[in-house]
Structure formats: structure tokens, C-alpha cells
Write an enzyme that holds these catalytic residues in place. Structure first.
Site, PDB file in Angstrom:
ATOM      1  N   ASP A  11       6.245  -5.882  15.159  1.00 28.75           N
ATOM      2  CA  ASP A  11       6.723  -4.742  15.915  1.00 28.75           C
ATOM      3  C   ASP A  11       6.842  -3.520  15.009  1.00 28.75           C
ATOM      4  O   ASP A  11       7.210  -3.623  13.838  1.00 28.75           O
ATOM      5  CB  ASP A  11       8.086  -5.075  16.530  1.00 28.75           C
ATOM      6  CG  ASP A  11       8.503  -4.066  17.579  1.00 28.75           C
ATOM      7  OD1 ASP A  11       7.747  -3.867  18.542  1.00 28.75           O
ATOM      8  OD2 ASP A  11       9.588  -3.475  17.424  1.00 28.75           O
ATOM      9  N   ASP A  29       8.564  -2.966  26.722  1.00 28.72           N
ATOM     10  CA  ASP A  29       9.234  -1.660  26.731  1.00 28.72           C
ATOM     11  C   ASP A  29       8.767  -0.773  27.882  1.00 28.72           C
ATOM     12  O   ASP A  29       9.325   0.313  28.078  1.00 28.72           O
ATOM     13  CB  ASP A  29       8.980  -0.917  25.412  1.00 28.72           C
ATOM     14  CG  ASP A  29       9.871  -1.408  24.281  1.00 28.72           C
ATOM     15  OD1 ASP A  29      10.962  -1.925  24.570  1.00 28.72           O
ATOM     16  OD2 ASP A  29       9.472  -1.277  23.114  1.00 28.72           O
ATOM     17  N   GLU A  61       1.744  -3.921  16.397  1.00 24.08           N
ATOM     18  CA  GLU A  61       2.207  -2.988  17.431  1.00 24.08           C
ATOM     19  C   GLU A  61       2.055  -1.589  16.836  1.00 24.08           C
ATOM     20  O   GLU A  61       2.867  -1.150  16.030  1.00 24.08           O
ATOM     21  CB  GLU A  61       3.659  -3.299  17.799  1.00 24.08           C
ATOM     22  CG  GLU A  61       4.178  -2.453  18.969  1.00 24.08           C
ATOM     23  CD  GLU A  61       4.776  -1.128  18.525  1.00 24.08           C
ATOM     24  OE1 GLU A  61       4.111  -0.079  18.721  1.00 24.08           O
ATOM     25  OE2 GLU A  61       5.894  -1.147  17.987  1.00 24.08           O
TER      26      GLU A  61
END
Length: 511
Positions: free
Chosen positions: A307, A406, A354
Site C-alpha cells: 500500500d 477506498d 499501489e
């Protein structure tokens, strides 16, 4: 430089994004019991070869899996009472009254947390009283295994101390414990021996139950993609045990905290509150903590999504005390140096990056150098002309998503499109109206090697099923699926699409 991916991740495949907490099941939160197998059976029938989960760590007050209290430990809430009963540590009467199968809606953390703790304490008590020599030996082997040497002792003591302190953060503990004075730590281990053992047993059970789920996935030809947050929470075992690796002040408080500047998700940016790293200190120890973290995660999953990858090139840091992320600055990350060290220690290092948000040339260059696939999110594709997220801009070494944890659900996203975005979608796809199914078809048809769809989009759910809204402090992470959602009709549709787009198991061999 680049390492080969696991065979399943080298092929053209389709997958589902679904966190463990969102699995179907009886007890108010998804767990590693029969509900996980129900999902895996359905995913296999749907031609899916990949299951993406969010971080598996114990969570804090906001229940975010990205703010875990350990970079290594598993979340006790994911333990299955049914599997504990199968081992003899619980009986059906211990949990039948709390059977939450009939209750709809999301996870009620305020209810399920205390209930699960009571159940786990009951199981631990029975193990302590009744376990035979073989069961006790298995537990002790886990506690002393080299795989746990880098983290388990610190986690168990931290967890026990944290409970004794009523959840107060470690830097508020007595000085000897906060500063890890050896005599103070030895005294605490003696005083809290039972609690330390309980915390270790929880991790032992997590390891056993996750191992069962992992084997069930492999038996169905499904690989698991894990998720590694770049940061860890300040009130975590890792910051407490390795404070020299983080930007803290003399009292152990964060001196500089992580976030992102104003972007698509928030006009004032996101202020995460996690301490940033002292990358010079991490480099001085050869990135040993990071290497162990990657090693531990890759024992749990077949590959790991990192991430906020852009933070390894440069990251947004904000002085402690700021109320928003607006007044921050970019600072240099470790770049390739960290990944070179990791690949020397772990030659097979299958990663996904990501790479969303503010992507600058240094981030793109780092991704290219490392050969790590990035992400293409179709919900971002229609906000501008010739967007890099449009399918014609995708590359094979990428992962195509409809949306992420998200994002809004695709149905909710479609309802909020501007007229210009809606027109771009219609012109590009020929679809009218805009739909989740159309985005799923675009993801499947992408040249990207992996295509991953949140289960909420497969179910065509509205915004109420959104997993997380960045910047919103509460009300996230609670969405759950039900066994009734996993229908044969939906599986058949996904299987037909996977076959049509060359993503079904065995499709590459037939081509």
C-alpha cells in the site's frame, strides 16, 4: 533484478477483493471458518484464481486494517469458534446463543469484539486445563520456531502490557517499560506470564486456522494476494520495540506523521497519524525489520500488495500537531535500496504496487526499475481525456480494478458521475446506462495480467456497501457479505466472462 512471480500470478487471471471481516458466517464478523470455504468454493466455480485480502493485523480504535498494532500478528477477531470447537476447546453451547447468522448489516465492532474475547478466553482456559502433551508441544514449537523469532515475544508482551494498561499507548507506560529497560521487561514477563502465554496461543491458533484456509484455497487453484501497509500505528508493538527506526521525539511521541496532500479523495489531504520512518536508521541495519516483515507476509500469502508504494520514492510528512495534511512536505524515501536488500534476502519477492494518487516521475521510474505491477482503477478512467486508467493505456504488467477498498462501490460511483464523465463512459464503452457490470467487463477485457473486482461490484451494491471512505474517522470497514449473495447465477456470469477474456483457469494453455 526482477524475480519470477508464482506461477498463478504469472498467468492471465481474474480475482475477487474481499476482506476476511466481510466473509459470510455466523458470528457478526467474517472469520477463518466455514464461511471462508464457502467463498472459496464459489470463487472457484466463478473461474476466479485470485483472492485479495486487506491486512490481517489486529486493529485499533478505528478498526482500520491499515492501522494495525502489529506488522506481524494476526487479528484475533478472525478466529473461528467452529474451528476451535473442532479441536475440542469450545462446545456449540459456548457460541450458539450469539449466532449472528440471522442478523443482517455490517460488523458491529462494539458488540463482536467483547463477545469474541469472551469466547477466546473460554477456549484458552480449556486448552490450559485439558491439552495433552502433543497439543502443548505443538504450541511450544510455534512459540520457539525461527519464523516467529523476530516478532512474537515482543508482540505477546506488548499485547499483555497494553491490556493491563487499559489500552493506554505504550509511551504513557512507566518509563522502564516504555523505554524497554531489560530489568523492567523481565519483571513484566514474570508478572504477566499467563497473559503473555494467552497472546501467544491466539497467534498459534491464527497460524493454524489461516493455514487451513490457505490449503483450501490452493486445493481450488486460488492464490491469495495479501496487503502490506507502508506504515504501522504509533501504538504498536513494532514502534515500541524498534523506536530507533521511526521519527519520534524524546518522549516517544511521533515527531513527524504520514499522510498525503490534497487529492481526489480529500481537499485537505489525509493525515494518517502514523509516524514516518527514519530511513537512515533502517538502512544502517540493512533494512532487517523490513525484510522480516516481507518474509512473514509471504509465509501467509502468495504475493503482497504494498500500500502507498509511492512513499518509497518520496513521501508526504507533516509536523506533529497539524490538524490537516495541507502543511506538509515531500521527503525522499529509500528508493531501490530497500528492494535490492529485500531481494538479496528473498529472491522470490512477488509484489504488487499501489501506485495511486500523486504519481511523479521518480515513482514511475522506481516501478519500472523493479518490474513490479501497478494498479489501474477504472473508476478513475473517465475523469479526464485519455486517462492512464483507461483500458487502452493499460500494460500487461498491471492489475486492473473496477475500484478498491477506498472507492465507492461501482454502482454508487455511477450514480455520482458528472455529465461529462458519463458522456466519456458512453462514448468509450457504448454502454448506457453506466453500470458495475460494464466496469467488470472492461476489467476482464484489459490487457493487464490480473483483473480484480470487489465483491460489492459483483453484487451490484449501492454506496451503503462501501468499505472505506478516506478521511472519514468512523463508520468504515464494516461491510459484510452473506452466503445467499454467492449465487450460482453470479458465478456462472463471472465464469463466462473469465473464459471469454482468457482469464479462466487453463485458458492460457488452450490459447
Amino acid at each position: 533484478m526482477s524475480a519470477p512471480a508464482p506461477p498463478a500470478l504469472s498467468a492471465r487471471i481474474a480475482g475477487i477483493l474481499l476482506h476476511v471481516s466481510s466473509l459470510p458466517g455466523r458470528f457478526g464478523i467474517g472469520d477463518l471458518g466455514p464461511g471462508a470455504v464457502t467463498f472459496l468454493d464459489w470463487a472457484a466455480r466463478a473461474g476466479q484464481s485470485l483472492w485479495q485480502v486487506l491486512p490481517l493485523a489486529p486493529t485499533g480504535g478505528g478498526h482500520s486494517p491499515y492501522g494495525g498494532s502489529s506488522a506481524f500478528a494476526g487479528n484475533p477477531l478472525f478466529l473461528s469458534p467452529e474451528r476451535l470447537a473442532a479441536e475440542g476447546w469450545l462446545s456449540e453451547s459456548d457460541f450458539a446463543a450469539e449466532d449472528a447468522g440471522a442478523r443482517s448489516g455490517g460488523v458491529d465492532f462494539s458488540r463482536v469484539g467483547p463477545w469474541k474475547e469472551t469466547v477466546l478466553r473460554t477456549a484458552w482456559g480449556r486448552f490450559a486445563d485439558r491439552a495433552d502433551g502433543e497439543a502443548r508441544l505443538a504450541f511450544e514449537r510455534f512459540r520457539s520456531a525461527p519464523e516467529q523469532a523476530a516478532w512474537l515475544d515482543d508482540w505477546c508482551l506488548f499485547d499483555a502490557l497494553h491490556r493491563r494498561a487499559g489500552g493506554a499507548p505504550w509511551n504513557s507506560w512507566e518509563a522502564g517499560l516504555a523505554e524497554r529497560d531489560p530489568a523492567s521487561l523481565a519483571r513484566a514477563r514474570r508478572e504477566l506470564a499467563e497473559e503473555v502465554a494467552y497472546s501467544g496461543w491466539i497467534q498459534f491458533q491464527f497460524d493454524r486456522q489461516w493455514g487451513i484456509v490457505r490449503r483450501e484455497a490452493r486445493a481450488r487453484g486460488i492464490s491469495i494476494l495479501g496487503d502490506l501497509p507502508i506504515y504501522v500505528a504509533h501504538d504498536s508493538a513494532d514502534v515500541w520495540a524498534h523506536r530507533e527506526l521511526f521519527a519520534l521525539d524524546a518522549e516517544g511521541r511521533p515527531a513527524r506523521i504520514a499522510g498525503v496532500p490534497p487529492d481526489y479523495f480529500s481537499e485537505t489531504g489525509q493525515l494518517w497519524g502514523y509516524p514516518v520512518y527514519r530511513w537512515d536508521a533502517n538502512a544502517a541495519e540493512g533494512y532487517a525489520w523490513w525484510i522480516e516483515r516481507l518474509r512473514a507476509n509471504l509465509r501467509l500469502t502468495d504475493a503482497v500488495r504494498i500500500d502507498h508504494f509511492r512513499g518509497f520514492a518520496s513521501y508526504w510528512e507533516v509536523e506533529a500537531g497539524e490538524s490537516t495534511a495541507v502543511r506538509g512536505r515531500w521527503a525522499a524515501g529509500p528508493g531501490r535500496d530497500l528492494f535490492d536488500a529485500a531481494r538479496r534476502a528473498l529472491p522470490a519477492l512477488p509484489l504488487v504496487a499501489e501506485d495511486l494518487g500523486t504519481i511523479t516521475p521518480d515513482v514511475s521510474a522506481l516501478l519500472d526499475e523493479l518490474g513490479i505491477p501497478g494498479m489501474k482503477v477504472l473508476q478513475f478512467a473517465f475523469s479526464e481525456e485519455d486517462s492512464p486508467h483507461l483500458p487502452h493505456r493499460h500494460s500487461e504488467n498491471a492489475v486492473a480494478y473496477t475500484g478498491t477498498h477506498d472507492n465507492d462501490t461501482s454502482r454508487g460511483w455511477a450514480a455520482a458521475l458528472t455529465d461529462s464523465e458519463r458522456e466519456r463512459f458512453r462514448l468509450y464503452t457504448g454502454e448506457d446506462p453506466v453500470s458495475a457490470a460494464a466496469l467488470i467487463r472492461l476489467a476482464g477485457a484489459s490487457v493487464a495480467r490480473m483483473a480484480i473486482v470487489p465483491l460489492q461490484d459483483v453484487l451490484d451494491l449501492p454506496s451503503e456497501a462501501r468499505m472505506n471512505t478516506p478521511g472519514r474517522p468512523a463508520g468504515n470497514w464494516s461491510w459484510r457479505s452473506a452466503a445467499a449473495d454467492l449465487t450460482a447465477e453470479r458465478a456462472a456470469w463471472l465464469l463466462r466472462l473469465a473464459r471469454l477474456t482468457g482469464r479462466a483457469p487453463g485458458a492460457a494453455k488452450k490459447s
